[in-house]
Scaffold this motif. Structure first.
Motif, PDB file in Angstrom:
ATOM      1  N   LEU A 104      -5.229   6.344  -0.709  1.00 12.75           N
ATOM      2  CA  LEU A 104      -5.190   7.603   0.034  1.00 12.75           C
ATOM      3  C   LEU A 104      -4.181   8.583  -0.560  1.00 12.75           C
ATOM      4  N   SER A 120      -2.652   8.696  -3.366  1.00 10.96           N
ATOM      5  CA  SER A 120      -2.767   9.077  -4.781  1.00 10.96           C
ATOM      6  C   SER A 120      -4.043   9.890  -5.018  1.00 10.96           C
ATOM      7  N   GLY A 121      -4.732  10.256  -3.958  1.00 11.53           N
ATOM      8  CA  GLY A 121      -5.863  11.169  -4.081  1.00 11.53           C
ATOM      9  C   GLY A 121      -7.157  10.526  -4.505  1.00 11.53           C
ATOM     10  N   LYS A 122      -7.268   9.204  -4.331  1.00 13.60           N
ATOM     11  CA  LYS A 122      -8.470   8.526  -4.806  1.00 13.60           C
ATOM     12  C   LYS A 122      -9.534   8.328  -3.732  1.00 13.60           C
ATOM     13  N   ALA A 123      -9.120   8.238  -2.476  1.00 11.56           N
ATOM     14  CA  ALA A 123     -10.095   7.882  -1.439  1.00 11.56           C
ATOM     15  C   ALA A 123      -9.541   8.182  -0.055  1.00 11.56           C
TER      16      ALA A 123
END
Lengths: 141, 404
Positions: A95, A97-100
């Motif tokens: 979440l 780190s901007g991945k999902a």
């Protein structure tokens, strides 16, 4: 060779120090419209870690986690080889780190069954004793 | 009560307030939109040398606040951004900045595209380096995750191609490549490091004072591979990074220029995690090729590695230890070249042994206490210690973090 032997012994020692909790019996469930009857354990792991996000027909997979409890602990330990806390941190890493986005969480077996029964894209896990004809259990290979 | 103690008290009050509200589902306005965030506040006290802040006197300038918004448009497209406010010594000063912001389109499991400001996959933990809650220690191992290089390595405005390749019962591979530009701030460790070098050179040459210092990153690119073999809990990774930055400034009334080419950063990673413990080891090499005032600086190729073990004494209580080693020039680990240039040899290395106790009070709130013993003063320590650096020093950190 000697190094790999020492590393193996090191990891074995750490594993012996681990105090795993016995897993509860669970079953992975999907919507009754979902044609999938079985999945490899590695596929289930990839789904619940957000690495596999599409069903084979191209639709997105909705992952349902349970908030806590024996079924959650048993599933996370046996299928994902993580503690519930490690799984929580894994998803927070994804979440922040901007991945999902975080998967949806449900408090108990019944709420998971309700959502899976209503959502053709959903996959979750419940106590095997709670399995009924509102959802379909998946065979793990 | 100084400014930072005030900030700390406000933080603690906020933490107590947040404990009284409902769990994170409260911020999921519907299935398509979610808001999450994190807060952390630390205290650092060191002996003999300042580290990152005025830590010899004890410093509360160690915090991060993040607010993350995500929106799912459809099965393939997600929009998201994270605002970040941080204060680490002279860097950050709690200005609110865009940490990352992406339009993330996933074509297949094995192919996705992120456009915007993307986090850079360097080593195992770079992409989550600002979220204290996610790691066992308050500081990531500095040999790989040097705080002074954070601005250079954390995120870039550009694009990223990524995906996951599944090999069935032979494991799976996460890959990511990226290209972009960094928006440097004047207070970043990277800018301050170059400014310190230019100031030293102009002082030695008897030139005028340095002013109007500006940094302009030209490009960064790189990628990572992270293989998860069939052995549960094992991850093996390799990552690569290269970038170039130009610096412009005035020396007296004349224009000056410098260039920093941070090239061929390679990180090799291994992590083996089981429910009660985690073992991680990473190794890196990095060339910081600098030119300033027409002179090529003999930086050499640095080398760093750490080994870290985290063991859960009980589910909420974890004890971790790390041994972290960095050499500024891998071909001169004893710092002999530094001595010939009139500098102390121990600026050539940094050997850090640390232990930490982490207590997860609940799923959202943690506290850590850690102690480090350090030999050496590499990694820009003179910036924080203009009065001079000492070889043997230590630091203690106490930090609490919250996420929602």
């Amino acid at each position: 060779m000697i190094l790999s032997k020492h590393l193996s012994l090191f990891f074995l020692l750490l594993t012996l120090l681990s105090n795993r909790v016995e897993a509860a019996d669970f079953v992975v469930v999907v919507n009754k419209e979902n044609p999938i009857e079985s999945l490899y354990k590695s596929e289930v792991k990839n789904i619940f870690l957000g690495k596999k996000i599409f069903w084979s027909d191209g639709h997105g997979i909705d992952v349902l986690l349970q908030t806590d409890g024996d079924v959650h602990r048993g599933f996370v330990l046996e299928i994902l080889s993580k503690s519930p806390r490690q799984l929580s941190i894994y998803w927070l890493q994804e979440l922040f780190s901007g991945k999902a986005m975080l998967p949806k969480e449900y408090p108990d077996d019944q709420s998971v069954k309700n959502e899976v029964a209503a959502n053709p894209a959903a996959i979750g896990y419940i106590d095997i004793l709670q399995l009924d004809d509102t959802v379909r259990g998946i065979q793990l290979k | 009560m100084n400014r930072y103690q005030g900030v700390f008290c406000i933080f603690l009050s906020g933490l107590i307030f947040l404990q009284t509200i409902t769990p994170c589902q409260a911020y999921n306005f519907n299935e398509q939109l979610s808001i999450n965030g994190f807060l952390s506040q630390g205290y650092i006290k060191s002996s003999h040398n300042n580290f990152l802040s005025n830590s010899l006197d004890g410093s509360f300038q160690l915090n991060e606040f993040g607010l993350t918004v995500n929106s799912v448009v459809n099965d393939n497209l997600r929009l998201g951004l994270q605002l970040l406010s941080r204060d680490v010594g002279e860097e950050g000063n709690n200005d609110v900045l865009l940490d990352w912001a992406v339009a993330d389109y996933r074509f297949q499991d094995w192919l996705g595209l992120r456009l915007g400001k993307v986090k850079l996959p360097i080593g195992l933990y770079n992409q989550s380096r600002d979220t204290d809650f996610l790691r066992p220690m308050a500081f990531l191992p500095q040999s790989i995750y040097d705080e002074n290089k954070r601005s250079l390595l954390v995120a870039a405005m550009g694009g990223s191609i990524y995906g996951n390749l599944s090999f069935g019962n032979r494991g799976n591979l996460d890959y990511q490549t990226y290209y972009g530009k960094i928006d440097f701030r004047e207070d970043s460790g990277q800018s301050r490091g170059m400014e310190y070098l230019v100031n030293t050179m102009t002082r030695q040459r008897g030139l005028g004072p340095v002013s109007d210092f500006e940094a302009d990153n030209r490009y960064v690119y790189g990628g990572s591979l992270l293989y998860s073999p069939p052995l549960d809990g094992l991850r093996l990774g390799v990552s690569y990074f290269t970038g170039q930055t130009d610096f412009a400034f005035k020396v007296g009334t004349k224009d000056g220029a410098a260039r920093g080419t941070n090239k061929d950063l390679v990180v090799l990673s291994l992590e083996y995690a089981q429910p009660d413990w985690k073992f991680a080891v990473e190794y890196s090499e990095f060339t910081s090729d600098r030119e300033a005032l027409g002179r090529d600086i003999p930086d050499g190729r640095s080398q760093g590695a750490y080994v870290q073990l985290c063991y859960h004494l009980s589910e909420p209580l974890a004890l971790s230890a790390v041994y972290d080693v960095f050499y500024a020039d891998k071909n001169d680990p004893d710092g002999n070249n530094l001595v010939t240039h009139g500098q102390p040899d121990f600026l050539g290395w940094r050997k850090d042994f640390g232990v930490v106790l982490r207590w997860d009070i609940n799923n959202r709130w943690i506290i850590k206490a850690e102690q480090h013993w350090v030999d050496g003063a590499a990694l820009q320590m003179p910036i924080f210690n203009p009065q001079g650096v000492e070889r043997l020093w230590n630091y203690f950190a106490l930090k609490t973090s919250f996420n929602f």
